[in-house]
Design an enzyme around this catalytic site. Structure first.
Site, PDB file in Angstrom:
ATOM      1  N   HIS A  55       0.871  -1.292  -0.003  1.00 24.67           N
ATOM      2  CA  HIS A  55       0.045  -0.067   0.007  1.00 24.67           C
ATOM      3  C   HIS A  55       0.642   1.331  -0.053  1.00 24.67           C
ATOM      4  O   HIS A  55       2.080   1.211   0.165  1.00 24.67           O
ATOM      5  CB  HIS A  55      -0.801   0.019   1.340  1.00 24.67           C
ATOM      6  CG  HIS A  55      -1.968  -1.119   0.877  1.00 24.67           C
ATOM      7  ND1 HIS A  55      -2.981  -1.216   2.276  1.00 24.67           N
ATOM      8  CD2 HIS A  55      -2.387  -2.083  -0.052  1.00 24.67           C
ATOM      9  CE1 HIS A  55      -3.837  -2.180   1.526  1.00 24.67           C
ATOM     10  NE2 HIS A  55      -3.407  -2.698   0.465  1.00 24.67           N
ATOM     11  N   GLU A  57       0.939   3.678   2.032  1.00 25.64           N
ATOM     12  CA  GLU A  57       1.910   4.362   3.359  1.00 25.64           C
ATOM     13  C   GLU A  57       3.093   3.608   3.628  1.00 25.64           C
ATOM     14  O   GLU A  57       4.068   4.327   3.855  1.00 25.64           O
ATOM     15  CB  GLU A  57       0.589   4.324   4.404  1.00 25.64           C
ATOM     16  CG  GLU A  57      -0.362   4.890   4.353  1.00 25.64           C
ATOM     17  CD  GLU A  57      -1.527   3.848   3.659  1.00 25.64           C
ATOM     18  OE1 GLU A  57      -1.441   3.503   2.606  1.00 25.64           O
ATOM     19  OE2 GLU A  57      -2.717   3.858   4.370  1.00 25.64           O
ATOM     20  N   ARG A 208      -7.214  -3.283 -26.996  1.00 23.06           N
ATOM     21  CA  ARG A 208      -5.805  -3.142 -26.226  1.00 23.06           C
ATOM     22  C   ARG A 208      -5.862  -1.847 -25.691  1.00 23.06           C
ATOM     23  O   ARG A 208      -6.629  -0.586 -26.277  1.00 23.06           O
ATOM     24  CB  ARG A 208      -4.961  -3.315 -27.283  1.00 23.06           C
ATOM     25  CG  ARG A 208      -4.384  -4.775 -27.819  1.00 23.06           C
ATOM     26  CD  ARG A 208      -3.845  -5.494 -26.493  1.00 23.06           C
ATOM     27  NE  ARG A 208      -3.441  -6.807 -26.646  1.00 23.06           N
ATOM     28  CZ  ARG A 208      -2.911  -7.589 -26.057  1.00 23.06           C
ATOM     29  NH1 ARG A 208      -2.524  -7.099 -24.614  1.00 23.06           N
ATOM     30  NH2 ARG A 208      -2.296  -8.611 -26.486  1.00 23.06           N
ATOM     31  N   SER A 301     -29.091  -4.063 -22.007  1.00 22.46           N
ATOM     32  CA  SER A 301     -29.223  -4.992 -20.652  1.00 22.46           C
ATOM     33  C   SER A 301     -28.724  -4.291 -19.543  1.00 22.46           C
ATOM     34  O   SER A 301     -29.074  -4.385 -18.358  1.00 22.46           O
ATOM     35  CB  SER A 301     -28.576  -6.236 -21.134  1.00 22.46           C
ATOM     36  OG  SER A 301     -29.191  -6.913 -22.113  1.00 22.46           O
TER      37      SER A 301
END
Length: 361
Positions: A55, A57, A208, A301
């Protein structure tokens, strides 16, 4: 005091900027950036770079090293206080010796556990700095956390009379080159790009991303597994997932598997498959954001099922006309007084085209 607030906002904006670098790579996790400041200077920076990676931090604190002691940490989302794919960020912050932590946005899924642990350790915590900006940045993460399905952006290129193809099914190119360049970059900001079987068969799109290192999962919604195994996106070796109905002929499904496709089989539903169940399965698979590029049946849909969260319409100054030309959105349709309206609309020019974007509500 005003100068102090200005400086705090500047460092948090830097943290938000860093957080944005994770777009399209963090899956169901949040976009998070962190900045460590000591004596008015940045001594460490970090962001959550990809799903499963450390993460923001601990990355920033590791960069700061001993300089983190007594410093101020600016982080865009409440630090986690639990063990998941990585150790708790709150413990790393406490161990670093940071004195003050500014948090832009509280994570509703954490209930204040992370900030609570920091406060119990004697760290000063200030919440809400640039909260609106942080909330906008993590719009998809927050919405997906509530619905337990990916945040879906519906992108369609349409003519002035609302057509996405002429009566022969030709759609290249309704949008201009500048508009296509902008919308293709959306692929880099999403975990997956999705089209219907009709679009895959007619256009054989590569789907892509134009950004190096960003390869979204290509998804084809193909209820009866009618797509031919020779599609280009199956030959190029990239990740491709076909969502099929459990009623799809086994031989066709097997042919797609042999061609390299991953298969997600779900219950049948409107348009061929139960899209709600499919999206929830994708979320469990680690997909947090999906860009849907058509066609009309799939768009209908998604809208009928209230599964599209955001829309981006590229409106070209063209008129096709005729009853046989394909409209942008199929499905059941709505009466005028129940029509969906975009919220928070933004309008951008791209060449002669106009991009209209907003939340579907």
């Amino acid at each position: 005091m005003k100068g102090r607030r200005t400086a705090d906002a500047r460092w948090m904006r830097r943290a938000l900027e860093l957080a944005g670098r994770g777009k399209g790579a963090v899956g169901t996790n949040a976009l998070v950036g962190a900045v460590v400041v000591r004596g008015g200077r940045v001594v460490g920076e970090g962001w959550h770079a990809r799903y499963g990676a450390p993460h923001a931090e601990p990355v920033a604190l590791a960069a700061a090293g001993d300089r983190a002691r007594g410093a101020t940490l600016y982080v865009t989302l409440e630090p986690c206080g639990h063990t998941g794919k990585t150790p708790p960020c709150s413990r790393a912050i406490v161990a670093s010796g940071v004195k003050t932590v500014f948090v832009a946005l509280r994570d509703p899924s954490r209930g204040g556990r992370g900030t609570g642990e920091l406060r119990r350790a004697g760290i000063r915590v200030v919440e809400g700095l640039l909260e609106d900006e942080a909330r906008k940045l993590n719009e998809s993460f927050l919405a997906a956390g509530r619905t337990r399905r990916p945040f879906v952006t519906l992108k369609l290129a349409v003519t002035l009379d609302g057509r996405i193809a002429d009566e022969k099914g030709r759609s290249r190119w309704i949008s201009s080159r500048p508009a296509r360049a902008i919308t293709r970059r959306l692929r880099a900001d999403n975990d997956a790009v999705m089209v219907g079987a009709g679009t895959a068969a007619a256009d054989d799109p590569g789907l892509r991303s134009p950004v190096a290192g960003r390869t979204p999962l290509r998804i084809i919604v193909d209820g009866l597994a009618r797509c031919r195994p020779g599609l280009g996106l199956l030959r190029d070796g990239g990740p491709a997932l076909f969502i099929v109905s459990r009623r799809a002929p086994a031989a066709r499904v097997a042919a797609l598997r042999r061609a390299g496709a991953e298969i997600l089989a779900v219950q049948p539903g409107a348009g061929g498959v139960d899209l709600r169940r499919a999206l929830k399965a994708l979320y469990a698979y680690g997909v947090g954001t999906v860009l849907c590029e058509g066609g009309a049946g799939l768009a209908g849909s998604l809208i009928d099922g209230r599964l599209a969260d955001r829309a981006v319409f590229v409106v070209a100054p063209l008129v096709i006309g005729g009853s046989g030309a394909r409209s942008a959105v199929a499905g059941r349709g709505r009466l005028l007084d129940r029509a969906l309206r975009l919220k928070g609309v933004s309008i951008t020019r791209a060449g002669d085209d106009t991009l209209v974007a907003g939340r579907l509500c």
